[in-house]
Design a protein around this motif. Sequence first.
Motif, PDB file in Angstrom:
ATOM      1  N   PRO A   1       0.928  -0.999   0.404  1.00  0.00           N
ATOM      2  CA  PRO A   1      -0.185  -0.466   0.356  1.00  0.00           C
ATOM      3  C   PRO A   1       0.759   1.142  -0.242  1.00  0.00           C
ATOM      4  O   PRO A   1       0.485   2.555   0.413  1.00  0.00           O
ATOM      5  CB  PRO A   1      -0.431   0.057   1.431  1.00  0.00           C
ATOM      6  CG  PRO A   1       0.095  -0.948   2.277  1.00  0.00           C
ATOM      7  CD  PRO A   1       1.238  -1.409   1.712  1.00  0.00           C
ATOM      8  N   HIS A   2       2.084   1.071   0.161  1.00  0.00           N
ATOM      9  CA  HIS A   2       2.799   2.208   0.167  1.00  0.00           C
ATOM     10  C   HIS A   2       3.158   1.966  -1.178  1.00  0.00           C
ATOM     11  O   HIS A   2       4.353   1.699  -2.105  1.00  0.00           O
ATOM     12  CB  HIS A   2       4.164   2.271   1.089  1.00  0.00           C
ATOM     13  CG  HIS A   2       3.319   1.940   2.985  1.00  0.00           C
ATOM     14  ND1 HIS A   2       3.311   3.002   3.301  1.00  0.00           N
ATOM     15  CD2 HIS A   2       3.417   0.682   3.418  1.00  0.00           C
ATOM     16  CE1 HIS A   2       2.458   2.475   4.568  1.00  0.00           C
ATOM     17  NE2 HIS A   2       2.656   1.302   3.849  1.00  0.00           N
TER      18      HIS A   2
ATOM     19  N   PRO B   1       7.968   3.351   5.789  1.00  0.00           N
ATOM     20  CA  PRO B   1       7.515   3.896   5.279  1.00  0.00           C
ATOM     21  C   PRO B   1       8.935   4.526   4.618  1.00  0.00           C
ATOM     22  O   PRO B   1       9.274   5.143   5.794  1.00  0.00           O
ATOM     23  CB  PRO B   1       6.024   4.826   5.025  1.00  0.00           C
ATOM     24  CG  PRO B   1       5.158   3.951   6.357  1.00  0.00           C
ATOM     25  CD  PRO B   1       6.444   3.397   6.955  1.00  0.00           C
TER      26      PRO B   1
ATOM     27  N   SER C   1       3.122  10.958  -1.859  1.00  0.00           N
ATOM     28  CA  SER C   1       3.534   9.845  -1.630  1.00  0.00           C
ATOM     29  C   SER C   1       3.466   8.910  -2.049  1.00  0.00           C
ATOM     30  O   SER C   1       3.805   7.785  -1.563  1.00  0.00           O
ATOM     31  CB  SER C   1       2.460   9.732   0.056  1.00  0.00           C
ATOM     32  OG  SER C   1       1.271   9.308  -0.868  1.00  0.00           O
TER      33      SER C   1
ATOM     34  N   GLN D   1       0.716   7.131  -3.324  1.00  0.00           N
ATOM     35  CA  GLN D   1      -0.221   6.501  -4.525  1.00  0.00           C
ATOM     36  C   GLN D   1      -0.646   7.146  -5.608  1.00  0.00           C
ATOM     37  O   GLN D   1      -1.140   8.403  -5.339  1.00  0.00           O
ATOM     38  CB  GLN D   1      -1.315   7.167  -2.769  1.00  0.00           C
ATOM     39  CG  GLN D   1      -1.086   6.919  -1.151  1.00  0.00           C
ATOM     40  CD  GLN D   1      -1.050   5.747  -1.180  1.00  0.00           C
ATOM     41  OE1 GLN D   1      -2.457   4.673  -1.743  1.00  0.00           O
ATOM     42  NE2 GLN D   1      -0.091   5.179  -0.216  1.00  0.00           N
ATOM     43  N   LEU D   2      -1.886   5.832  -6.026  1.00  0.00           N
ATOM     44  CA  LEU D   2      -2.357   6.022  -7.182  1.00  0.00           C
ATOM     45  C   LEU D   2      -4.072   5.882  -6.631  1.00  0.00           C
ATOM     46  O   LEU D   2      -4.403   5.801  -6.019  1.00  0.00           O
ATOM     47  CB  LEU D   2      -2.627   4.289  -8.301  1.00  0.00           C
ATOM     48  CG  LEU D   2      -2.999   4.351  -9.433  1.00  0.00           C
ATOM     49  CD1 LEU D   2      -2.336   5.278 -10.341  1.00  0.00           C
ATOM     50  CD2 LEU D   2      -3.328   3.343 -10.094  1.00  0.00           C
ATOM     51  N   ILE D   3      -4.025   7.532  -7.301  1.00  0.00           N
ATOM     52  CA  ILE D   3      -5.492   8.295  -6.902  1.00  0.00           C
ATOM     53  C   ILE D   3      -6.473   7.850  -7.595  1.00  0.00           C
ATOM     54  O   ILE D   3      -7.891   8.309  -7.758  1.00  0.00           O
ATOM     55  CB  ILE D   3      -5.440  10.015  -5.821  1.00  0.00           C
ATOM     56  CG1 ILE D   3      -4.633  10.821  -7.273  1.00  0.00           C
ATOM     57  CG2 ILE D   3      -4.819   9.402  -4.729  1.00  0.00           C
ATOM     58  CD1 ILE D   3      -5.244  11.455  -6.058  1.00  0.00           C
TER      59      ILE D   3
END
Lengths: 146, 779
Positions: free
Chosen positions: B52-53, B140, B692, B694-696
């Motif tokens: 998730p990172h 992270p 950060s 994240q694939l938004i």
Amino acid sequence: MTVEGSHTIAVPPERAYQLLLDPKILAQCMPGCDELVTTAPGEYQMKMKVTLASLAGLFSGKVRISDENPPDSYRMVVDGTGKIGFVRGEGLIQLSLAGTGTLITYKGQAQVGGTIAAVGSRLVDTTSRMMIRKFFDRLADLAAKT
Amino acid sequence: MSTISVPSTKTEKLVGKRVRRKEDPRLLTGTATYVEDLKLPDLHHAAIVRSPHGAARINRIDTSAAKALPGVVAVFTGADVRDIGGVPCGVTLPGLKVPKHHVLAQNRVYYVGHAVAVVVATDRYIARDAADLIEVDYDPTPAVTDPEKAMAESSPVVHPDFGSNIAFVYEQAGGDVDTAFAEADVVVKQRITSQRLIPTALETRGVVAQWHKGERHITLWSSTQIPHLMRSLVAGMLGIAENDLRVITPEVGGGFGSKLNVYAEEALIAWVAMNIGKPVKWIESRRENYMCTIHGRGHVDYYELAAKRDGTITGMRVKLIQDLGAYHQLLTPLIPVLSVLMLPGLYRFRNVKAELVGVFTNAVPTDAYRGAGRPEATHAIERIVDMLAAELKMDPLELRLKNFIKNEEFPFSTATGLLYDSGNYSAPVFKAAEIVGYKKLREEQKAARAEGRLMGIGVSTYGEVCAMGPSAAMPAGGWESATVRVEPSGKVTVLTGTSPHGQGEETTFAQIVADELGVSLDDVRIVHGDTAVVQYGIGTFGSRNTAVGGAALYEALQEVKAKLTRFGAMMLQTDDVLYENGCCHSPSNGKQVTLQQISGQAYLATKLPPQTEPGISVTKFWEPPNFTFPFGAHICVTEVDRDTGHIDIKRYVCVDDCGKLINPLLVAGQVHGGVAQGLGQALWEQAVYDDSGQLITGELTDYAVPKATMMPWIESEHTETPSPVNPLGVKGVGEAGTIGCSPAMVNSVVDALSPLGVKHIDMPLTSEKIWKLIHAGVN
């Protein structure tokens, strides 16, 4: 993501400060909170169900309180992970006298990741604001009763 | 043996006709077999745990709860699979940094979606639940997702061992650019981006692996564009002999380049199946597809164009920055090199200087997506040429016509080393201008502007490098293969080394066979995508199926016809024979034998022509002497709503020259699909990572793939300049629509907004972005 806002509750700052750091009260006020236990002074372990549009999942995480300056301010660090991602955040909570009640202002940075970010990023902002509002509404209710 | 004199009825030629696809009945009735449809005895199911990172160290992975779940058979993490070979990068460039790409993350993750562990269970749902029970303790670290920020000294480094995020620098120059710029009357400059896109094939990826323990042989089903290359590469990763692995590609529901690859999962699932001794299936979810199947594009480019006052373009200087993502997939670093090759477009100028920088970021790797490097370059070239037209106050069509390579200048060597063999670049321009009524439209535009309406006319004239390609220019062979087998009954089986994923080549190839051998379409079966059945082939990408695979087929058919003719001569007892319309006939004695009679005799073999083997089966490996160079002109007419920023596409005219058309219906399908994806990039689509990592835009709710209702009416026409490099005269059309579309679209909207002083807009042209431009300064 910046999280900030303010709410007023009808008790003086000393009482408000106590309520905000009481695990029992917190557990009752936090939407979806299943469990909140003190693991060390200023540290809580919690389990919380989060629903974000079509996503729902159990988060487990830690809350750590630091820089305690009763009844004016404290810092809070949240670190939660669950099946649908993670939430990390840090913020400053400040209390001030407002009439006979207390104005609570908070400002911090939060980061979400995993599926929540991938699927629900557009909803994170509004959902977190809704959850915070619910928290303070309940806190205000409880404050009024005690 | 008897001879008959009934003439064959198969005289109608099918090449060039709008023939409906042979594939459609099974696709439309849901009776096609995709990887997901496979059912094997004792089939197990895999689910993959993903990071998730965007960037993190892995401290610890606890698999105990997952292993304890009833139905779970095995859980593997990075430590278990360390010895599997790395996911291959098939590209070599001077100084290229290639990080070791393990099939599961070792002690670090480099992007959201990076595979960390695999769970195998008796049921797909149990596997998914068990994956959620795996606890990974991450630490992270800072991530970087913007390629320009990643180039800065202060940036987090994706692969700390490399010390920086620069994976390679590639430079190419031709002519004398510095002098061209020094002597220019006009120079236009623009930063032009081509945003990350998600290919979004209707069928996500999927793998099934079955280990045959007794035979020590493994069968791998995969939704891929390249079954043979996959066999070679996966066998290498697993350390097994190539012929101990069989790759079968069943029906493939789209790829657009995203399946022109070998992914971690292919070797991983094969290894798991061998390890547990059970067949294993893994089907990618849409969310996985979005975060761990390659993305396309991802360019930040700086273009400079030098010209004389009369509009003569004299030189181009370019800096390209390619967002590579965290790893190289099969062709990642090659894609922007194709952009560099494309730089002169259709224009005559000889002075080009390009610097390309490949940059690692904490994102899924980029690689080939419909057009692969060529849409990025074409978009920018056609934008900067339009900017020059605006600067010189010249009509953009006139400026292009002035600078085109002239018909008599072919073959033309470009500044980037290509040899354009043929072309008639002004023909599609004139045709498109006539269809759309260009002159009248410019008058209408004047009137519209006088009323305050924002009307735009956008032109793009593109060139393509396709039918990949001569082997010398390819990382793994550019030839293609075909076997033509006339069965004893006279039915024809073709084994093609290409492996279609929606192109309809079972129809186009059958049309070619039908015309050459004089049989009906129903008599032809096209077989592809099984390495145990089909001779080695390269695959389907780069608009090469018909131009290279079809050429191999055509050459094989000529040998088949020669052999049929030898049999015919023997059977008709004369040397004076011709093979035509499904028969060998003799003009001198008027007799004929049918294909069925000849093939029957060829297999009975009671009597054979001199120096002739029994049976009729010919295999050809055909090497193309050059790429093909399609071209065309797209014109897009728009009107922009001042109040909402909405773009209304009034007309979309495209005239594509893809050489000879085998099947205009299928060509139209390719053009429509290509334009849809070009419009997708121009107007709506973008893969967005936050800072950060994240694939938004991780789902179809946030990633705007065009819907049917969003499409304009496409007026598609052609000019036909046959390619001289292959016997069919075809060039390829799979990518043309995508390449020609986005600049026409954006040029149109910039033209519409030009009265407001707008000179350039980066894609996608969302209504929000357009509204802000219109209303800039209002507040």
